[in-house]
Design an enzyme around this catalytic site. Structure first.
Site, PDB file in Angstrom:
ATOM      1  N   TYR A   8       0.812  -1.234   0.000  1.00 29.96           N
ATOM      2  CA  TYR A   8       0.000   0.000   0.000  1.00 29.96           C
ATOM      3  C   TYR A   8       0.841   1.278   0.000  1.00 29.96           C
ATOM      4  O   TYR A   8       0.376   2.331   0.427  1.00 29.96           O
ATOM      5  CB  TYR A   8      -0.970   0.023   1.195  1.00 29.96           C
ATOM      6  CG  TYR A   8      -1.866  -1.190   1.255  1.00 29.96           C
ATOM      7  CD1 TYR A   8      -2.905  -1.360   0.338  1.00 29.96           C
ATOM      8  CD2 TYR A   8      -1.649  -2.182   2.217  1.00 29.96           C
ATOM      9  CE1 TYR A   8      -3.722  -2.479   0.388  1.00 29.96           C
ATOM     10  CE2 TYR A   8      -2.458  -3.308   2.275  1.00 29.96           C
ATOM     11  CZ  TYR A   8      -3.489  -3.454   1.354  1.00 29.96           C
ATOM     12  OH  TYR A   8      -4.297  -4.583   1.388  1.00 29.96           O
ATOM     13  N   ILE A  49       0.903   6.758   0.993  1.00 29.93           N
ATOM     14  CA  ILE A  49       0.402   5.582   1.693  1.00 29.93           C
ATOM     15  C   ILE A  49      -1.107   5.499   1.534  1.00 29.93           C
ATOM     16  O   ILE A  49      -1.829   6.465   1.823  1.00 29.93           O
ATOM     17  CB  ILE A  49       0.773   5.628   3.180  1.00 29.93           C
ATOM     18  CG1 ILE A  49       2.304   5.696   3.327  1.00 29.93           C
ATOM     19  CG2 ILE A  49       0.233   4.411   3.922  1.00 29.93           C
ATOM     20  CD1 ILE A  49       2.759   5.988   4.736  1.00 29.93           C
ATOM     21  N   CYS A  50      -1.568   4.341   1.076  1.00 30.01           N
ATOM     22  CA  CYS A  50      -2.997   4.145   0.864  1.00 30.01           C
ATOM     23  C   CYS A  50      -3.601   3.515   2.119  1.00 30.01           C
ATOM     24  O   CYS A  50      -3.627   2.292   2.276  1.00 30.01           O
ATOM     25  CB  CYS A  50      -3.224   3.246  -0.363  1.00 30.01           C
ATOM     26  SG  CYS A  50      -4.966   2.987  -0.749  1.00 30.01           S
ATOM     27  N   MET A  51      -4.053   4.395   3.024  1.00 33.18           N
ATOM     28  CA  MET A  51      -4.700   3.957   4.262  1.00 33.18           C
ATOM     29  C   MET A  51      -5.887   4.874   4.534  1.00 33.18           C
ATOM     30  O   MET A  51      -5.743   6.110   4.537  1.00 33.18           O
ATOM     31  CB  MET A  51      -3.728   3.994   5.449  1.00 33.18           C
ATOM     32  CG  MET A  51      -2.658   2.915   5.411  1.00 33.18           C
ATOM     33  SD  MET A  51      -1.446   3.116   6.766  1.00 33.18           S
ATOM     34  CE  MET A  51      -2.516   3.044   8.194  1.00 33.18           C
ATOM     35  N   HIS A 100     -11.110   6.574  -3.979  1.00 29.88           N
ATOM     36  CA  HIS A 100     -11.795   5.820  -2.929  1.00 29.88           C
ATOM     37  C   HIS A 100     -13.086   6.500  -2.486  1.00 29.88           C
ATOM     38  O   HIS A 100     -14.021   5.820  -2.063  1.00 29.88           O
ATOM     39  CB  HIS A 100     -10.861   5.615  -1.738  1.00 29.88           C
ATOM     40  CG  HIS A 100      -9.804   4.578  -1.981  1.00 29.88           C
ATOM     41  ND1 HIS A 100     -10.093   3.241  -2.133  1.00 29.88           N
ATOM     42  CD2 HIS A 100      -8.455   4.678  -2.109  1.00 29.88           C
ATOM     43  CE1 HIS A 100      -8.980   2.559  -2.331  1.00 29.88           C
ATOM     44  NE2 HIS A 100      -7.967   3.417  -2.322  1.00 29.88           N
TER      45      HIS A 100
END
Length: 282
Positions: A201, A208-210, A269
């Site tokens: 991620y 950062i894909c969070m 998202h």
């Protein structure tokens, strides 16, 4: 002879009468002129006295008016005027500002946010230093309390990422955190600085894909320690590895690229939603 003498006497008498008349006319003329001059002087003096009296009266009136005005200016205002001035002054005083933090549903003001942010970060620094496992360490960037460099010293020791760190002699995974003005009510911007990672991620530029790092997924209850533990877990779950490809290992992550990537993934998202990891992934 007698006749001649009589003529001479008559002539003398005529001349004397003529001279007397002339003399009397002269005296009358002189007297008349003197009377005219006297009258003229009298009129002039009377006019001057009238002018002087008029000037004196005008001067006295002006002085009296000035003194009257001066006394009025020195006198205190009446109660009515005073109350009116107080009401006007009171109407100009702005109402006491109410902190927006006390209003439900409203974000706190800037001053309140700055105080909360400082106290929160100082407390978090102290809590991190008290950690017994020492899985992270923090350094302030140029002594700036609102920008941290965080070293992730440990990940799951059974993971391929931990093996990569051992084989490449990588001491830690270095991250940069920037805390916004309204932290902890908004999330920090977090990105990877080094080493260059693949998967896990971690996207272009070190973004950062969070979801918890987005305004939608963030909670003011999250601490830096909790965020770093979640990141360490996501690296392992996403099968993150240290990049060993020739030509890419020397290419450093940049903040500009990370910000652009993060902005793009947040939009994606928000449109399609966040994918929940399978239960088997923990």
């Amino acid at each position: 002879m007698a006749t001649l003498l009589r003529k001479i006497g008559l002539i003398r008498l005529h001349d004397r009468d003529t001279d007397g008349a002339k003399h009397q006319g002269s005296r009358k003329a002189t007297k008349s002129g003197s009377q005219k001059n006297a009258n003229k002087q009298c009129n002039s003096s009377s006019n001057e006295s009238i002018l002087l009296q008029s000037d004196h009266h005008h001067h006295y009136h002006n002085n009296h008016q000035q003194q009257h005005n001066h006394k009025r200016s020195e006198q205190p205002p009446s109660t009515k005027d005073s109350n009116k001035d107080k009401q006007q002054a009171g109407s100009k005083v702005p109402p006491a500002s109410t902190s927006s933090s006390s209003i439900p549903g409203q974000p706190p003001n800037k001053q309140h946010c700055a105080q909360v942010r400082s106290r929160r970060l100082m407390k978090e620094l102290q809590d991190i230093r008290k950690l017994t496992d020492h899985f992270i360490s923090v350094e302030l960037v140029e002594d700036n309390l609102f920008e941290w460099n965080v070293k992730l010293l440990q990940v799951d020791k059974d993971s391929a990422l931990w093996q990569d760190m051992k084989e490449t002699s990588t001491e830690c995974i270095l991250l940069n955190l920037n805390f916004p003005d309204n932290f902890p009510f908004s999330p920090p911007f977090m990105r990877v600085l080094s080493p260059r990672l693949e998967n896990g991620y971690v996207l272009d530029g070190g973004a950062i894909c969070m979801e918890l790092l987005t305004p939608r997924g963030w909670s003011s209850a999250y601490t830096v320690e909790a965020v770093m533990r979640q990141f360490a877990a996501s690296l392992v779950k996403g099968q993150g590895r240290i990049c060993r490809k020739v030509g890419k290992t020397k290419k450093a992550f940049t903040r500009k690229e990370a910000e652009a990537t993060f902005k793009s993934l947040v939009k994606t998202h928000e449109k399609y939603g966040w994918v929940t990891p399978p239960v088997s992934d923990g």
